[in-house]
Design a protein around this motif. Structure first.
Motif, PDB file in Angstrom:
ATOM      1  N   ALA A 141      17.348  28.634  15.345  1.00 31.69           N
ATOM      2  CA  ALA A 141      16.515  29.562  14.575  1.00 31.69           C
ATOM      3  C   ALA A 141      17.400  30.655  13.963  1.00 31.69           C
ATOM      4  O   ALA A 141      17.288  30.977  12.779  1.00 31.69           O
ATOM      5  CB  ALA A 141      15.456  30.183  15.477  1.00 31.69           C
ATOM      6  N   PHE A 142      18.267  31.222  14.792  1.00 21.29           N
ATOM      7  CA  PHE A 142      19.180  32.288  14.351  1.00 21.29           C
ATOM      8  C   PHE A 142      20.564  32.022  14.940  1.00 21.29           C
ATOM      9  O   PHE A 142      20.677  31.512  16.054  1.00 21.29           O
ATOM     10  CB  PHE A 142      18.692  33.661  14.844  1.00 21.29           C
ATOM     11  CG  PHE A 142      17.350  34.057  14.324  1.00 21.29           C
ATOM     12  CD1 PHE A 142      17.217  34.684  13.088  1.00 21.29           C
ATOM     13  CD2 PHE A 142      16.199  33.787  15.068  1.00 21.29           C
ATOM     14  CE1 PHE A 142      15.961  35.038  12.607  1.00 21.29           C
ATOM     15  CE2 PHE A 142      14.951  34.147  14.593  1.00 21.29           C
ATOM     16  CZ  PHE A 142      14.825  34.770  13.360  1.00 21.29           C
ATOM     17  N   GLY A 180      17.260  29.380  19.596  1.00 22.23           N
ATOM     18  CA  GLY A 180      16.323  28.440  18.985  1.00 22.23           C
ATOM     19  C   GLY A 180      15.548  27.697  20.049  1.00 22.23           C
ATOM     20  O   GLY A 180      15.408  28.181  21.173  1.00 22.23           O
ATOM     21  N   GLN A 210      21.421  23.616  11.213  1.00 19.48           N
ATOM     22  CA  GLN A 210      20.030  23.520  11.684  1.00 19.48           C
ATOM     23  C   GLN A 210      19.947  23.074  13.137  1.00 19.48           C
ATOM     24  O   GLN A 210      18.957  23.369  13.812  1.00 19.48           O
ATOM     25  CB  GLN A 210      19.268  22.534  10.797  1.00 19.48           C
ATOM     26  CG  GLN A 210      18.919  23.101   9.422  1.00 19.48           C
ATOM     27  CD  GLN A 210      18.171  22.082   8.605  1.00 19.48           C
ATOM     28  OE1 GLN A 210      18.711  21.023   8.247  1.00 19.48           O
ATOM     29  NE2 GLN A 210      16.919  22.385   8.299  1.00 19.48           N
ATOM     30  N   GLN A 240      15.635  36.470  17.480  1.00 20.49           N
ATOM     31  CA  GLN A 240      16.658  37.023  16.567  1.00 20.49           C
ATOM     32  C   GLN A 240      17.607  37.975  17.297  1.00 20.49           C
ATOM     33  O   GLN A 240      18.761  38.117  16.907  1.00 20.49           O
ATOM     34  CB  GLN A 240      16.049  37.674  15.343  1.00 20.49           C
ATOM     35  CG  GLN A 240      15.197  38.880  15.611  1.00 20.49           C
ATOM     36  CD  GLN A 240      14.465  39.272  14.322  1.00 20.49           C
ATOM     37  OE1 GLN A 240      13.716  38.489  13.748  1.00 20.49           O
ATOM     38  NE2 GLN A 240      14.690  40.490  13.863  1.00 20.49           N
ATOM     39  N   VAL A 271      19.368  40.944   9.960  1.00 19.85           N
ATOM     40  CA  VAL A 271      19.088  39.504   9.796  1.00 19.85           C
ATOM     41  C   VAL A 271      19.322  39.127   8.332  1.00 19.85           C
ATOM     42  O   VAL A 271      18.780  39.763   7.430  1.00 19.85           O
ATOM     43  CB  VAL A 271      17.634  39.183  10.210  1.00 19.85           C
ATOM     44  CG1 VAL A 271      17.370  37.681  10.065  1.00 19.85           C
ATOM     45  CG2 VAL A 271      17.371  39.638  11.643  1.00 19.85           C
ATOM     46  N   PRO A 298      19.779  35.711   5.487  1.00 20.91           N
ATOM     47  CA  PRO A 298      19.643  34.254   5.316  1.00 20.91           C
ATOM     48  C   PRO A 298      21.022  33.593   5.311  1.00 20.91           C
ATOM     49  O   PRO A 298      21.981  34.149   4.755  1.00 20.91           O
ATOM     50  CB  PRO A 298      18.977  34.090   3.948  1.00 20.91           C
ATOM     51  CG  PRO A 298      18.542  35.441   3.539  1.00 20.91           C
ATOM     52  CD  PRO A 298      19.286  36.466   4.323  1.00 20.91           C
ATOM     53  N   THR A 332      25.084  41.257  13.297  1.00 16.49           N
ATOM     54  CA  THR A 332      24.448  40.512  12.210  1.00 16.49           C
ATOM     55  C   THR A 332      24.097  39.123  12.709  1.00 16.49           C
ATOM     56  O   THR A 332      24.927  38.472  13.357  1.00 16.49           O
ATOM     57  CB  THR A 332      25.391  40.393  10.993  1.00 16.49           C
ATOM     58  OG1 THR A 332      25.731  41.707  10.537  1.00 16.49           O
ATOM     59  CG2 THR A 332      24.745  39.624   9.860  1.00 16.49           C
ATOM     60  N   LEU A 391      22.251  35.293  11.433  1.00 17.00           N
ATOM     61  CA  LEU A 391      21.846  34.482  10.282  1.00 17.00           C
ATOM     62  C   LEU A 391      20.515  33.817  10.583  1.00 17.00           C
ATOM     63  O   LEU A 391      20.340  33.241  11.666  1.00 17.00           O
ATOM     64  CB  LEU A 391      22.896  33.395  10.020  1.00 17.00           C
ATOM     65  CG  LEU A 391      24.325  33.887   9.798  1.00 17.00           C
ATOM     66  CD1 LEU A 391      25.292  32.692   9.793  1.00 17.00           C
ATOM     67  CD2 LEU A 391      24.419  34.662   8.490  1.00 17.00           C
ATOM     68  N   ARG A 392      19.602  33.888   9.620  1.00 18.35           N
ATOM     69  CA  ARG A 392      18.345  33.143   9.764  1.00 18.35           C
ATOM     70  C   ARG A 392      18.602  31.713   9.269  1.00 18.35           C
ATOM     71  O   ARG A 392      19.004  31.510   8.119  1.00 18.35           O
ATOM     72  CB  ARG A 392      17.235  33.800   8.923  1.00 18.35           C
ATOM     73  CG  ARG A 392      15.863  33.152   9.085  1.00 18.35           C
ATOM     74  CD  ARG A 392      14.871  33.741   8.087  1.00 18.35           C
ATOM     75  NE  ARG A 392      14.701  35.169   8.278  1.00 18.35           N
ATOM     76  CZ  ARG A 392      13.922  35.723   9.213  1.00 18.35           C
ATOM     77  NH1 ARG A 392      13.247  34.953  10.037  1.00 18.35           N
ATOM     78  NH2 ARG A 392      13.813  37.022   9.324  1.00 18.35           N
ATOM     79  N   ILE A 393      18.401  30.755  10.133  1.00 23.67           N
ATOM     80  CA  ILE A 393      18.765  29.382   9.796  1.00 23.67           C
ATOM     81  C   ILE A 393      17.569  28.620   9.243  1.00 23.67           C
ATOM     82  O   ILE A 393      17.674  27.856   8.298  1.00 23.67           O
ATOM     83  CB  ILE A 393      19.305  28.631  11.042  1.00 23.67           C
ATOM     84  CG1 ILE A 393      20.458  29.401  11.678  1.00 23.67           C
ATOM     85  CG2 ILE A 393      19.730  27.210  10.662  1.00 23.67           C
ATOM     86  CD1 ILE A 393      21.704  29.520  10.833  1.00 23.67           C
ATOM     87  N   SER A 394      16.380  28.802   9.870  1.00 20.87           N
ATOM     88  CA  SER A 394      15.254  27.962   9.453  1.00 20.87           C
ATOM     89  C   SER A 394      14.222  28.782   8.697  1.00 20.87           C
ATOM     90  O   SER A 394      14.267  29.989   8.679  1.00 20.87           O
ATOM     91  CB  SER A 394      14.622  27.323  10.677  1.00 20.87           C
ATOM     92  OG  SER A 394      14.438  28.309  11.681  1.00 20.87           O
TER      93      SER A 394
END
Ligand SMILES: NC(=O)c1ccc[n+]([C@@H]2O[C@H](COP(=O)([O-])OP(=O)(O)OC[C@H]3O[C@@H](n4cnc5c(N)ncnc54)[C@H](OP(=O)(O)O)[C@@H]3O)[C@@H](O)[C@H]2O)c1
Length: 330
Positions: A42-43, A76, A106, A124, A303, A305, A325, A327-330
């Protein structure tokens, strides 16, 4: 994970270089082997080590198709479990340390030893825990042997490891928590005093009334490490855990350490993970629980992308980011 799904997106590089080497690629979803867990990410936490990975300080890329997917920590849901894994189930929300990288994707696979349920901690926030906090706990406790009432000096005080270490040091009973930063614009919370790194010796001497510090955490090296050694109180320890200043190796007169009963020690989370995976799991458990309960204070991460990964790396390299920091993955 749907059975129909066999491929995933990842951000990877096939040649070392600047942030522009990142490419969005398609890869087969890895399969968890015995003792491993597959996580639908997820992150993913961003660490300075991934800048170093991309630049080539860990060697040339040699992953599937010649690409390396960086990423040392993620959160995740468990998508699949390998043979012999107990205590974890498909669908569990987890945080995971990824010693073989792979978080900028992913899906990521790692040993169950490094995977822990996030409990009440938001995903997150949990994404920035699995590499950073076991590092901070390992530096302060296993190697640094921090005792209540001691004074700690933390270089790169505003970074992910630095901020976590300051909060943990306080929780472990440190009397004084001091830090250094690269510019006055950085004002990390949790410190009794923060000095500009170019000239920290005088400030440290002043606030410790000339006694110096008991423990220094140093990811920078070179002159910062030499000056840190000169600031040690009797029985003091400097723990080195990085070479952010790109100074390379250097030699030191060891007699001063001997004569003053002082220690220069090293810490490397990858090495600890290989030799003592249970240590990482234990620290990860402790951190997730203490952050969720409020025992350890945290600031929410920034957060971003994952498509903006090149810009994120640019700001890390310029040293202009602050705090954690993810990263938003999904
Ligand atoms: N040995 C281990 O097991 C281990 C584990 C985790 C991390 N590390 C190392 O610990 C260090 C910190 O990691 P992190 O993830 O906490 O980093 P981070 O969150 O990216 O923070 C890095 C901070 O370091 C400072 N810095 C000092 N010299 C720098 C330079 N030459 N270039 C860019 N920034 C510089 C910057 O703050 P200022 O502006 O205040 O200088 C920057 O904000 C890295 O070197 C990493 O490789 C080692």
């Amino acid at each position: 994970m749907s059975n129909a799904l066999s491929r995933m997106h990842a951000y990877a590089f096939k040649a070392n270089g600047g942030p522009e080497v990142f490419e969005r690629i398609d890869l087969p979803i890895p399969e968890p082997g015995p003792g491993q867990v597959l996580i639908e990410v997820a992150f993913a936490g961003v660490n300075f080590a991934e800048v170093q990975h991309r630049r080539g300080e860990f060697g040339a890329p040699d992953g599937p198709g010649g690409y390396d997917v960086p990423g040392l920590e993620a959160s995740g849901r468990i998508a699949a479990i390998g043979a012999g894994v107990t205590g974890l189930a498909v669908g569990d929300e987890v945080a995971a340390y990824l010693p073989s990288f792979g978080g900028y994707a992913q899906f990521a696979v790692t040993a169950a030893d490094f995977v822990r349920p996030v409990g009440a901690l938001p995903l997150q926030v949990a994404a920035g825990v699995p590499c950073v906090y076991p590092t901070a706990y390992g530096l302060l406790t296993n190697v640094g042997r921090l005792r209540a009432g001691e004074t700690v000096l933390i270089h790169s005080a505003s970074g992910g490891v630095g901020r976590a270490a300051a909060v943990i040091a306080r929780a472990l009973g440190a009397k004084q928590v001091l830090g250094t930063v690269g510019s006055p614009a950085k004002k990390p919370r949790g410190y009794d005093a923060v000095f500009i790194r170019e000239d920290f010796a005088r400030g440290v001497q002043a606030v410790t009334a000339g006694r110096g510090v008991d423990l220094v955490l140093d990811p920078i090296g070179g002159p910062v490490r030499k000056t840190s050694l000169s600031l040690l109180a009797p029985f003091g320890r400097v723990v080195m855990y990085g070479d952010q200043g790109l100074h390379g190796d250097w030699s030191e007169d060891l007699w001063a350490l001997w004569k003053n009963t002082q220690t220069l020690a090293g810490f490397n989370i990858g090495d600890v993970a290989r030799r003592s995976p249970e240590t990482i799991g234990r620290h990860l458990d402790t951190a997730l629980a203490a952050l969720a309960s409020g025992e350890l204070f945290y600031e929410p991460p920034t957060v971003v992308p994952i498509a903006e990964i090149a810009d994120v790396h640019r700001s890390f390299e310029a040293g202009i980011h602050s705090g954690k920091t993810v990263l938003r993955i999904s």
